[in-house]
Design an enzyme around this catalytic site. Structure first.
Site, PDB file in Angstrom:
ATOM      1  N   GLU A 431       0.819  -1.213   0.000  1.00  0.00           N
ATOM      2  CA  GLU A 431       0.000   0.000   0.000  1.00  0.00           C
ATOM      3  C   GLU A 431       0.854   1.264   0.000  1.00  0.00           C
ATOM      4  O   GLU A 431       0.339   2.360   0.164  1.00  0.00           O
ATOM      5  CB  GLU A 431      -0.940  -0.003   1.207  1.00  0.00           C
ATOM      6  N   ASP A 455      -4.753   3.379   0.209  1.00  0.00           N
ATOM      7  CA  ASP A 455      -3.536   4.105   0.583  1.00  0.00           C
ATOM      8  C   ASP A 455      -2.531   4.168  -0.564  1.00  0.00           C
ATOM      9  O   ASP A 455      -1.832   5.175  -0.725  1.00  0.00           O
ATOM     10  CB  ASP A 455      -2.880   3.466   1.808  1.00  0.00           C
ATOM     11  N   CYS A 502      -7.373  -5.875  -1.573  1.00  0.00           N
ATOM     12  CA  CYS A 502      -8.433  -5.691  -0.585  1.00  0.00           C
ATOM     13  C   CYS A 502      -8.893  -4.242  -0.478  1.00  0.00           C
ATOM     14  O   CYS A 502      -9.680  -3.909   0.400  1.00  0.00           O
ATOM     15  CB  CYS A 502      -7.980  -6.197   0.781  1.00  0.00           C
TER      16      CYS A 502
END
Length: 575
Positions: A431, A455, A502
């Site tokens: 991320e 992110d 995710c």
């Protein structure tokens, strides 16, 4: 029409029930010295009544929602009966000669205001929980009537300034068709509960209580985020047709529940669910999840006064492992910090908390937190197929240090004779641009990657997604972000590892074919999005998706890339 924040999807038709309680009027007169004991008794008596009511609500919440939601009201009771709270209120009565209601209001409002001043959106919304407790306490001190929402006899759509968690837990679900509120946010406990119940809800309208009267006929369209007040027959007929269409689509998608996410030419991927508690597993299974791609453990650390113990965490992780059976569960270690602070931890004041002391950085500084969590996960792995995933990784050094810690805790458990999965898989969230650019090295150190696009997009584009002035620059489908994602997928495959996703992009229908063509192995998302994503995957050819991905990644702008993707979708009539 009225609109707000879509809290829980669905469509409902019915009469409005406007919830209005007697106004709480605080008596701010100074009391005499001989009235002090009487006012202290008023406070203690009111608190005892409020606690008894919350005990009843807690039991009902446990029966309806499960242990996690029951724990919310256990927390309410703990706050109400908190010794420090009691001492502060009694001190105001004795020292400042305030009435019981004035003293209770001042202390409770002080706590709520302190929460509202925090930068963390989640904790800001907990101020509503504190005021919920305070309102119940004050109504009992003042002897005012408390509405019993469980006693509603007619089918209605509730309209209220706000619905507190305790009020939501009391709803008669056979009669309440949905609700609309002036206040509230998508991440409030009330909204979360509505989604758990699959109860249509729109919150944060600002003024619905001033625009709706009792017995007005409403259409609550929590699909398109609209509320119709006393609509014409033409609008009613139109929305009935929409409701039937939504129900028909839902029924068709439900048929895919037990079918694999496999393309027309035989390429199979996994479609999994993101969860926060064991209660979410039921919704994941109902929507056809093939596992849990992200178990957000930070919810265990919130709504409490201290860090959860190893035993508390073990019980929670074990419950999820057992509920998922043979399906894999990726357990992400505590991702606190950034926009999620804890009131009982001493967080430093930072210029940019998203780039500061958060996630794995906290765990590495506070090894006792890391130890308790990893030992709990390892022990729970004896009861199901758990995997460990670390967030906010930026270097190989971090991964190696974390793996050493895991080995230490494994040996501790062996010495203690406690069972765990000796071959438990270890992965990392990708991320940060740092992790993405060294993915080829990280892939040698771990068993899998999971890309956190929320992110990753924010850091890659240098865009604060919470800043309305530049929110238009937050583009997960930017060529720069997508090329980083492709680089990560390729790096994992080169080492024989797999990559999942995710972040929100995994559940974005417009991104599905592109990610599929880029070689993504696992898609993890909100359970409610799973059927539609699975349908898209099952209705396309993997080879076509690869061609689309190759062409799209060569585009210089987001607009050109999206034009290409949209054209492909329209031509293939996939969505």
């Amino acid at each position: 029409m009225i609109s707000g924040i879509l809290a829980s999807p669905g469509i409902a038709f019915g009469k409005a029930l406007l919830l209005k309680e007697d106004e709480i009027v605080i008596d701010r007169k100074k009391i005499s010295a001989d009235q002090v004991d009487q006012e202290v008794e008023r406070f203690l008596s009111g608190r005892a009544k409020a606690s008894a009511q919350l005990e009843t609500i807690k039991t009902k919440a446990g029966e309806t929602f499960g242990e996690e939601k029951e724990a919310i009201f256990e927390g309410h009771i703990m706050l109400l009966e908190d010794e420090e709270l009691e001492q502060e209120i009694i001190a105001l009565i004795k020292d400042k000669h305030m009435t019981a209601d004035a003293a209770a209001h001042e202390v409770i409002e002080g706590q709520a205001s302190a929460l509202e001043e925090l930068d963390d959106e989640y904790l800001k919304e907990r101020a509503a929980d504190v005021r919920d407790i305070g309102k119940r306490l004050l109504r009992n001190i003042l002897g005012l009537k408390i509405i019993d929402l469980s006693a509603i006899q007619d089918e209605v759509i509730l309209v209220a300034a706000d619905l507190t968690p305790s009020e939501t837990a009391q709803l008669n679900l056979k009669k309440v068709l949905g609700f609309i509120t002036d206040a509230g946010g998508r991440t409030s406990h009330t909204s979360i509960m509505a989604r758990s119940l699959e109860l249509p809800a729109i919150v944060g309208t600002g003024s619905v209580t001033s625009q709706v009267k009792n017995d007005d006929y409403l259409i609550l369209d929590a699909v398109n985020n609209q509320v119709y007040v006393n609509p014409t027959n033409e609008v009613i007929d139109k929305m009935r047709a929409v409701q039937e269409q939504v129900a028909s689509e839902k029924a068709e998608l439900a048929k895919l529940k037990d079918l694999p996410a496999i393309t027309l030419d035989g390429h199979q991927v996994e479609v999994c669910a993101n969860i926060g508690t064991v209660r979410d597993v039921e919704g994941a299974e109902r929507n056809g999840a093939e596992g849990v791609g992200l178990y957000r453990t930070e919810f265990l650390f919130m709504d409490r006064d201290a860090l959860p113990t190893e035993e508390e965490q073990f019980a929670a992780y074990k419950a999820v492992a057992e509920a998922c059976g043979s399906q894999a569960v990726i357990v992400r270690t505590m991702d606190i910090g950034g926009d999620k602070e804890l009131p009982y931890m001493n967080f430093p004041k930072e210029e940019n908390p998203f780039l500061g002391w958060r996630a794995i950085r906290i765990a590495m500084d506070r090894r006792e937190i890391l130890r308790d969590q990893l030992r709990a996960i390892l022990r729970a792995s004896a009861f199901g197929k758990l995997r460990i995933m670390f967030p906010m990784i930026i270097s190989v050094e971090e991964v190696r240090a974390l793996r050493k810690e895991i080995e230490i805790y494994k040996q501790e458990l062996r010495d203690e004779g406690k069972a765990f999965d000796e071959s438990i898989e270890i992965g990392v969230m990708v991320e940060t641009p740092a992790a993405a650019t060294i993915a080829r090295h990280l892939a040698k150190e771990v068993d899998f990657f999971s890309i956190g696009t929320n992110d990753l997009t924010q850091y890659t584009l240098a865009v604060d997604r919470g800043n309305d002035m530049i929110s238009h620059l937050y583009q997960p489908m930017s060529p720069s972000v997508l090329n980083l994602i492709k680089q990560v997928i390729d790096a994992s495959h080169a080492e024989g590892k797999w990559t999942g996703m995710c972040g929100e992009l995994a559940g974005d229908e417009r991104a599905t074919l592109l990610l599929l063509g880029m070689g993504l192995d696992e898609f993890s998302m909100s359970a409610i999005s799973i059927p539609r994503i699975k349908k898209i995957i099952r209705n396309t050819n993997f080879e076509d998706a690869k061609v689309l991905a190759e062409q799209a990644l060569a585009q210089p702008t987001t607009d050109e890339l999206m034009t290409l993707v949209n054209k492909f979708i329209e031509e293939k009539t996939i969505c």
